[in-house]
Design a protein around this motif. Structure first.
Motif, PDB file in Angstrom:
ATOM      1  N   GLN A  60       0.844  -1.197   0.000  1.00  0.00           N
ATOM      2  CA  GLN A  60       0.000   0.000   0.000  1.00  0.00           C
ATOM      3  C   GLN A  60       0.878   1.245   0.000  1.00  0.00           C
ATOM      4  OE1 GLN A  60      -2.193  -0.811   3.666  1.00  0.00           O
ATOM      5  NE2 GLN A  60      -4.029  -1.153   2.442  1.00  0.00           N
ATOM      6  N   ASP A  61       0.367   2.316  -0.607  1.00  0.00           N
ATOM      7  CA  ASP A  61       1.054   3.594  -0.520  1.00  0.00           C
ATOM      8  C   ASP A  61       0.833   4.188   0.865  1.00  0.00           C
ATOM      9  OD1 ASP A  61       1.879   3.394  -3.153  1.00  0.00           O
ATOM     10  OD2 ASP A  61       0.042   4.360  -3.918  1.00  0.00           O
ATOM     11  N   ASP A  62       1.773   5.084   1.257  1.00  0.00           N
ATOM     12  CA  ASP A  62       1.566   5.793   2.511  1.00  0.00           C
ATOM     13  C   ASP A  62       0.342   6.695   2.374  1.00  0.00           C
ATOM     14  OD1 ASP A  62       3.825   4.659   3.593  1.00  0.00           O
ATOM     15  OD2 ASP A  62       5.127   6.241   2.829  1.00  0.00           O
ATOM     16  N   GLY A  63      -0.358   6.868   3.453  1.00  0.00           N
ATOM     17  CA  GLY A  63      -1.518   7.741   3.418  1.00  0.00           C
ATOM     18  C   GLY A  63      -2.706   7.083   4.087  1.00  0.00           C
ATOM     19  N   LEU A  64      -3.787   6.951   3.387  1.00  0.00           N
ATOM     20  CA  LEU A  64      -5.004   6.441   3.996  1.00  0.00           C
ATOM     21  C   LEU A  64      -4.986   4.918   4.120  1.00  0.00           C
ATOM     22  CD1 LEU A  64      -7.701   8.629   2.177  1.00  0.00           C
ATOM     23  CD2 LEU A  64      -6.666   8.980   4.423  1.00  0.00           C
ATOM     24  N   ASN A  65      -5.232   4.438   5.336  1.00  0.00           N
ATOM     25  CA  ASN A  65      -5.464   3.017   5.588  1.00  0.00           C
ATOM     26  C   ASN A  65      -6.966   2.853   5.709  1.00  0.00           C
ATOM     27  OD1 ASN A  65      -3.323   1.335   5.557  1.00  0.00           O
ATOM     28  ND2 ASN A  65      -2.874   1.423   7.739  1.00  0.00           N
ATOM     29  N   LYS A  66      -7.593   2.301   4.684  1.00  0.00           N
ATOM     30  CA  LYS A  66      -9.053   2.347   4.641  1.00  0.00           C
ATOM     31  C   LYS A  66      -9.683   1.053   5.137  1.00  0.00           C
ATOM     32  CE  LYS A  66      -9.247   5.616   0.795  1.00  0.00           C
ATOM     33  NZ  LYS A  66      -9.740   5.873  -0.569  1.00  0.00           N
ATOM     34  N   CYS A  67     -10.859   1.213   5.718  1.00  0.00           N
ATOM     35  CA  CYS A  67     -11.672   0.061   6.098  1.00  0.00           C
ATOM     36  C   CYS A  67     -12.061  -0.687   4.824  1.00  0.00           C
ATOM     37  CB  CYS A  67     -12.918   0.535   6.836  1.00  0.00           C
ATOM     38  SG  CYS A  67     -14.202  -0.732   7.019  1.00  0.00           S
ATOM     39  N   PRO A  68     -11.877  -2.012   4.768  1.00  0.00           N
ATOM     40  CA  PRO A  68     -12.219  -2.749   3.549  1.00  0.00           C
ATOM     41  C   PRO A  68     -13.715  -2.787   3.268  1.00  0.00           C
ATOM     42  CG  PRO A  68     -11.566  -4.237   5.319  1.00  0.00           C
ATOM     43  CD  PRO A  68     -11.286  -2.857   5.801  1.00  0.00           C
ATOM     44  N   SER A  69     -14.536  -2.372   4.258  1.00  0.00           N
ATOM     45  CA  SER A  69     -15.982  -2.419   4.055  1.00  0.00           C
ATOM     46  C   SER A  69     -16.545  -1.082   3.585  1.00  0.00           C
ATOM     47  CB  SER A  69     -16.674  -2.837   5.364  1.00  0.00           C
ATOM     48  OG  SER A  69     -18.081  -2.809   5.216  1.00  0.00           O
ATOM     49  N   GLY A  71     -14.476   2.098   3.573  1.00  0.00           N
ATOM     50  CA  GLY A  71     -13.463   3.038   3.098  1.00  0.00           C
ATOM     51  C   GLY A  71     -13.066   4.097   4.105  1.00  0.00           C
ATOM     52  N   SER A  72     -13.577   4.045   5.327  1.00  0.00           N
ATOM     53  CA  SER A  72     -13.201   5.026   6.345  1.00  0.00           C
ATOM     54  C   SER A  72     -11.757   4.790   6.808  1.00  0.00           C
ATOM     55  CB  SER A  72     -14.154   4.918   7.543  1.00  0.00           C
ATOM     56  OG  SER A  72     -13.647   5.630   8.645  1.00  0.00           O
ATOM     57  N   SER A  73     -11.106   5.869   7.246  1.00  0.00           N
ATOM     58  CA  SER A  73      -9.757   5.725   7.798  1.00  0.00           C
ATOM     59  C   SER A  73      -9.769   5.739   9.324  1.00  0.00           C
ATOM     60  CB  SER A  73      -8.864   6.863   7.292  1.00  0.00           C
ATOM     61  OG  SER A  73      -9.341   8.119   7.773  1.00  0.00           O
ATOM     62  N   GLU A  74     -10.979   5.791   9.922  1.00  0.00           N
ATOM     63  CA  GLU A  74     -11.096   5.786  11.385  1.00  0.00           C
ATOM     64  C   GLU A  74     -11.121   4.337  11.862  1.00  0.00           C
ATOM     65  OE1 GLU A  74     -10.916   8.394  13.373  1.00  0.00           O
ATOM     66  OE2 GLU A  74     -10.564   9.593  11.577  1.00  0.00           O
ATOM     67  N   ALA A  83      -9.615  -7.479  17.435  1.00  0.00           N
ATOM     68  CA  ALA A  83      -9.569  -7.257  15.985  1.00  0.00           C
ATOM     69  C   ALA A  83      -9.560  -5.760  15.711  1.00  0.00           C
ATOM     70  CB  ALA A  83     -10.779  -7.907  15.314  1.00  0.00           C
ATOM     71  N   LEU A  84      -9.212  -5.398  14.471  1.00  0.00           N
ATOM     72  CA  LEU A  84      -9.351  -4.020  14.025  1.00  0.00           C
ATOM     73  C   LEU A  84     -10.838  -3.731  13.844  1.00  0.00           C
ATOM     74  CD1 LEU A  84      -6.469  -3.921  11.378  1.00  0.00           C
ATOM     75  CD2 LEU A  84      -6.431  -2.932  13.679  1.00  0.00           C
ATOM     76  N   VAL A  85     -11.233  -2.524  14.249  1.00  0.00           N
ATOM     77  CA  VAL A  85     -12.655  -2.166  14.170  1.00  0.00           C
ATOM     78  C   VAL A  85     -12.782  -0.815  13.461  1.00  0.00           C
ATOM     79  CG1 VAL A  85     -14.749  -1.664  15.483  1.00  0.00           C
ATOM     80  CG2 VAL A  85     -13.147  -3.388  16.312  1.00  0.00           C
ATOM     81  N   CYS A  86     -13.679  -0.741  12.494  1.00  0.00           N
ATOM     82  CA  CYS A  86     -13.980   0.534  11.839  1.00  0.00           C
ATOM     83  C   CYS A  86     -14.947   1.321  12.731  1.00  0.00           C
ATOM     84  CB  CYS A  86     -14.617   0.292  10.467  1.00  0.00           C
ATOM     85  SG  CYS A  86     -15.171   1.830   9.679  1.00  0.00           S
ATOM     86  N   SER A  87     -14.594   2.562  13.017  1.00  0.00           N
ATOM     87  CA  SER A  87     -15.421   3.367  13.923  1.00  0.00           C
ATOM     88  C   SER A  87     -16.734   3.791  13.287  1.00  0.00           C
ATOM     89  CB  SER A  87     -14.643   4.625  14.354  1.00  0.00           C
ATOM     90  OG  SER A  87     -13.468   4.268  15.035  1.00  0.00           O
TER      91      SER A  87
END
Length: 442
Positions: A60-69, A71-74, A83-87
């Motif tokens: 991945q490029d540096d910058g936004l790490n997006k939720c796979p569901s 697209g949020s970066s939170e 686990a990782l959780v999308c806010s």
């Protein structure tokens, strides 16, 4: 760390080192000589030697790490969900197992030369800042990668992450996420200190604040090794035990002597070492405890590094992390010492017949192949600066963030220990006097 069960493939018959003699030992062989078997294996290893780099970058490029569901970066790591959780959409997931994803689980017996995951590259001390371009609004954000791996865009508030493996030691190949919650860690630290309160310094008891417990990711280098080990020395077997009385009167004494057969002993065997973990942050190097009780970090091992997942900076959110500042060549001697220690331990079941022990005088390992991976492991850490003594020694209590194993050091009150020692000595003296008096009277 675990060593696969093996049987020595070349157990040389032991030979008497010379005629039996009372309590004697054979002169050691000339020092500094490498066992021939090790030299042969080392030459074979050199012929096979080749360095291989495994790319463990996320792609991945540096910058936004997006939720796979959504697209949020939170995104954050939830200890409740493990686990990782999308806010935003509450989607939960974990990254892939690193060993499986990068092919790091191949047979150790097939290792030749040095296989290095890309996260173990040499550290560049001059690399301290990275400029990211926000994919949301186009703003440029500067991150001090010595301190942070994430930052918010000051215009659109999106979270930007360092995803590429910049050579500053901050981005490992894999991360082992926390399993133990902060509350569970505090319970274990409370229990640890409660058992030591009797002798703890009063200042520590007054200033102890368990809420100061912090979650920290500590960098380790994890090493697999395929090698041939050779140990040579002498072993002794008791043939007779007897006593001799010397002197007379008040100078009369009895001395015990042993006769023993002395044998030359050699053990040679192949050895596979799986997941040997070595500290890779100089600050937490167990060899230097002058300023802090760093050695306790080793006492809370082992870690199930085989369950480490592909690095994602969101696992580090709300925790702190220590940057790796030691390269592979900096810990090479330490790793060789560990390999030799494992070889000696493996030889122990084969030397039981030497009841007076075996002294290894020449030893060595010829490494056919190694595999290196950098991993962040989770530790809950409580620190206390011992200001009472004025030597600014920092005491640590550490909790393994996976298993809960707890170890640490607590500043003690020396007058208290002295008083208890005196009391115990007095009691022992009184009991001794009573026993002596009773024998005299009866």
């Amino acid at each position: 760390m675990s060593v696969p069960p093996e049987v020595p493939d070349r157990a040389h018959p032991d030979r008497p080192a010379g005629p039996p003699r009372p309590g004697g030992s054979v002169p050691p062989p000339p020092s500094g000589q490498q066992p021939e078997a090790v030299a042969e294996a080392a030459e074979a290893a050199r012929r096979d030697a080749a360095n291989r780099i495994i790319d463990t970058s996320s792609g991945q490029d540096d910058g936004l790490n997006k939720c796979p569901s959504c697209g949020s970066s939170e995104i954050r790591y939830s200890l409740t969900e493990k686990a990782l959780v999308c806010s935003y959409c509450r989607h939960t997931w974990n990254e892939e197992n690193a060993e499986e994803a990068f092919g790091l689980d191949s047979s150790i017996a097939d290792l030749r030369g040095h296989t290095m995951a890309s996260g173990t590259a040499d550290v560049r001390e001059d690399l301290t800042t990275v400029t990211l371009k926000c994919q949301g609004c186009g703003a440029e954000v500067v991150i001090n990668v010595d301190q942070d791996l994430q930052a918010r865009c000051h215009w659109c508030r999106q979270t930007l992450s360092i995803n590429s493996q910049i050579p500053n030691g901050a981005i490992p190949d894999a991360v082992l996420p926390f399993q133990l919650t902060r509350e569970e860690a505090i319970e274990r630290i409370d229990a640890f200190t409660a058992k030591r309160r009797a002798f703890a310094h009063h200042r520590f008891k007054e200033e102890y604040v368990p809420d100061n417990v912090m979650g920290v990711y500590i960098p380790y280098l994890v090493v697999d090794g395929n090698m041939h080990a050779v140990l040579q020395g002498t072993g002794e077997v008791t043939t007779r035990q007897y006593t001799v009385t010397r002197g007379s009167g008040d100078n009369k004494r009895t001395e015990t002597y042993y006769d023993a057969d002395v044998y030359g002993v050699q053990r040679a065997f192949d050895l596979l070492v799986d997941d040997l973990t070595i500290e890779s942050a100089e600050r937490f190097n167990a060899q230097d405890n002058a300023q802090a009780t760093n050695n306790i970090l080793n006492a809370v091992q082992p870690y199930d590094t085989e369950n480490a997942v592909i690095y994602n900076s969101n696992y580090l959110k709300n925790f702190t992390s220590e940057r790796r500042d030691l390269n592979v060549r900096d810990v090479d001697d330490d790793v060789e010492d560990h390999f030799l220690a494992i070889a000696r331990a493996k030889a122990v079941p084969t030397i039981n017949r030497y009841d007076r022990g075996v002294r290894w005088e020449r030893e060595g390992v010829a490494v056919r192949g190694t595999r290196w991976v950098s991993v962040y492991v989770p530790v809950w850490l409580y620190s206390y600066a011992d200001s009472a003594t004025g030597d600014s020694l920092t005491h640590y209590i550490a909790v393994n963030g996976r298993t809960g194993t707890t170890m640490g050091s607590v500043p003690v009150s020396h007058p208290k220990i002295f008083a208890v020692s005196c009391a115990a000595g007095t009691v022992a003296a009184v009991v001794g006097a009573i026993v002596g008096l009773s024998q005299f009277l009866f």
